[in-house]
Write an enzyme that holds these catalytic residues in place. Structure first.
Site, PDB file in Angstrom:
ATOM      1  N   ARG A 185       6.432  20.154   0.043  1.00 56.44           N
ATOM      2  CA  ARG A 185       4.971  20.248  -0.059  1.00 56.44           C
ATOM      3  C   ARG A 185       4.449  21.673   0.086  1.00 56.44           C
ATOM      4  O   ARG A 185       3.311  21.963  -0.296  1.00 56.44           O
ATOM      5  CB  ARG A 185       4.330  19.269   0.928  1.00 56.44           C
ATOM      6  CG  ARG A 185       4.560  17.828   0.479  1.00 56.44           C
ATOM      7  CD  ARG A 185       4.225  16.827   1.553  1.00 56.44           C
ATOM      8  NE  ARG A 185       5.412  16.253   2.164  1.00 56.44           N
ATOM      9  CZ  ARG A 185       5.440  15.711   3.369  1.00 56.44           C
ATOM     10  NH1 ARG A 185       4.344  15.679   4.106  1.00 56.44           N
ATOM     11  NH2 ARG A 185       6.549  15.195   3.860  1.00 56.44           N
ATOM     12  N   GLU A 230      15.300  15.246  14.735  1.00 54.30           N
ATOM     13  CA  GLU A 230      15.338  14.301  15.849  1.00 54.30           C
ATOM     14  C   GLU A 230      16.733  13.660  15.933  1.00 54.30           C
ATOM     15  O   GLU A 230      17.306  13.516  17.006  1.00 54.30           O
ATOM     16  CB  GLU A 230      14.270  13.234  15.602  1.00 54.30           C
ATOM     17  CG  GLU A 230      13.738  12.648  16.874  1.00 54.30           C
ATOM     18  CD  GLU A 230      12.537  11.766  16.604  1.00 54.30           C
ATOM     19  OE1 GLU A 230      12.048  11.721  15.463  1.00 54.30           O
ATOM     20  OE2 GLU A 230      12.104  11.117  17.567  1.00 54.30           O
TER      21      GLU A 230
HETATM   22  C1  PRP Z   1       7.858  17.342   6.262  1.00 53.12           C
HETATM   23  C2  PRP Z   1       6.772  18.390   6.175  1.00 53.12           C
HETATM   24  C3  PRP Z   1       7.427  19.593   6.783  1.00 53.12           C
HETATM   25  C4  PRP Z   1       8.337  18.973   7.839  1.00 53.12           C
HETATM   26  C5  PRP Z   1       7.713  19.128   9.207  1.00 53.12           C
HETATM   27  O1  PRP Z   1       8.769  17.512   5.229  1.00 53.12           O
HETATM   28  O2  PRP Z   1       6.337  18.604   4.838  1.00 53.12           O
HETATM   29  O3  PRP Z   1       8.199  20.332   5.847  1.00 53.12           O
HETATM   30  O4  PRP Z   1       8.462  17.565   7.525  1.00 53.12           O
HETATM   31  O5  PRP Z   1       8.521  18.539  10.202  1.00 53.12           O
HETATM   32  P1  PRP Z   1       9.042  19.338  11.478  1.00 53.12           P
HETATM   33  O6  PRP Z   1       7.930  20.236  11.939  1.00 53.12           O
HETATM   34  O7  PRP Z   1       9.341  18.244  12.468  1.00 53.12           O
HETATM   35  O8  PRP Z   1      10.270  20.087  11.077  1.00 53.12           O
HETATM   36  P2  PRP Z   1       9.953  16.473   4.962  1.00 53.12           P
HETATM   37  O9  PRP Z   1      11.127  16.807   5.841  1.00 53.12           O
HETATM   38  O10 PRP Z   1       9.389  15.090   5.062  1.00 53.12           O
HETATM   39  O11 PRP Z   1      10.420  16.815   3.490  1.00 53.12           O
HETATM   40  P3  PRP Z   1       9.692  16.665   2.051  1.00 53.12           P
HETATM   41  O12 PRP Z   1       8.447  17.546   2.083  1.00 53.12           O
HETATM   42  O13 PRP Z   1      10.736  17.191   1.114  1.00 53.12           O
HETATM   43  O14 PRP Z   1       9.356  15.226   1.858  1.00 53.12           O
HETATM   44  N1  ADE Z   2       6.467  15.270   8.500  1.00 49.62           N
HETATM   45  C1  ADE Z   2       6.827  15.033   9.778  1.00 49.62           C
HETATM   46  N2  ADE Z   2       5.943  14.208  10.375  1.00 49.62           N
HETATM   47  C2  ADE Z   2       4.998  13.905   9.432  1.00 49.62           C
HETATM   48  C3  ADE Z   2       3.815  13.120   9.438  1.00 49.62           C
HETATM   49  N3  ADE Z   2       3.418  12.458  10.535  1.00 49.62           N
HETATM   50  N4  ADE Z   2       3.081  13.055   8.304  1.00 49.62           N
HETATM   51  C4  ADE Z   2       3.472  13.720   7.190  1.00 49.62           C
HETATM   52  N5  ADE Z   2       4.588  14.469   7.127  1.00 49.62           N
HETATM   53  C5  ADE Z   2       5.340  14.579   8.238  1.00 49.62           C
END
Ligand code: PRP
Ligand code: ADE
Length: 177
Positions: free
Chosen positions: A64, A101
């Site tokens: 994202r 986690e």
């Molecule tokens: C989500 C979000 C951040 C990350 C934050 O991505 O867009 O990149 O999690 O989590 P953290 O602060 O606990 O590390 P996700 O891992 O879901 O990947 P994606 O955007 O590829 O779906």
């Molecule tokens: N990535 C980790 N936690 C999330 C949340 N609560 N919503 C969207 N993206 C996430």
């Protein structure tokens, strides 16, 4: 007085309970993307924050951060560098492993995409535990870049992710507990 654009952005972000698993309140930015005025507001706020800071690189975290990073980079006249999940980038890479986690993950970037001394902003949609953004900082550090600030639309404050960022500042538009 609070900037009315922040409320517009917050109202455009959808909350979906129990996704991807029970107990998680997922903050969904795809609804913000359906509202061009609110999407533009989010980019404008980041541009205003960084336009006079000599930023040479905007690094976006997969997936994202690839939505918000490129318009910011173009507005700043900066390079956009994707920080990607493993085995996605075709050229030689450098990478950083980090803990989730449960288990571990890794982000990578192309060798040479960031030059020593370049001023970098790292952008993503959201900071939760901070593991991902912390790894992004470590990756840019490894290349000799200077992370001026990290930027997210959303901070989940209860998870205290900003504590994982050391001395690197975090700028966010919207906070949720
Ligand atoms: C989500 C979000 C951040 C990350 C934050 O991505 O867009 O990149 O999690 O989590 P953290 O602060 O606990 O590390 P996700 O891992 O879901 O990947 P994606 O955007 O590829 O779906
Ligand atoms: N990535 C980790 N936690 C999330 C949340 N609560 N919503 C969207 N993206 C996430």
């Amino acid at each position: 007085m609070a900037d009315p654009r922040i409320a517009r952005i917050s109202n455009a972000i959808r909350a979906i309970p129990d996704f991807p698993k029970k107990g998680i309140m997922f903050r969904d930015i795809t609804t913000l993307l359906l509202d061009p005025a609110a999407f533009q507001d989010s980019i404008d706020l980041f541009v205003a924050r960084y336009k006079d800071q000599g930023i040479q690189v905007v690094a976006g975290i997969e997936a994202r951060g690839f939505i918000f990073g490129p318009p910011l980079a173009l507005a700043l006249g900066a390079k956009f560098v994707p920080l990607r999940k493993p085995r996605k980038l075709p050229g030689p890479t450098v990478g950083v492993d980090y803990s989730l986690e449960y288990g571990t993950d890794r982000i990578e970037m192309h060798v040479g995409a960031v030059q020593a001394g370049e001023r970098v902003v790292i952008i993503d949609d959201l900071i939760a535990t901070g593991g991902t953004m912390g790894a992004g900082i470590a990756l840019i550090d490894q290349a000799g870049g200077k992370v001026v600030e990290t930027a997210c639309l959303i901070e989940l404050t209860d998870l205290k992710g900003r504590e994982k960022l050391g001395n690197t500042p975090l700028f966010v538009l919207v906070e949720y507990e």
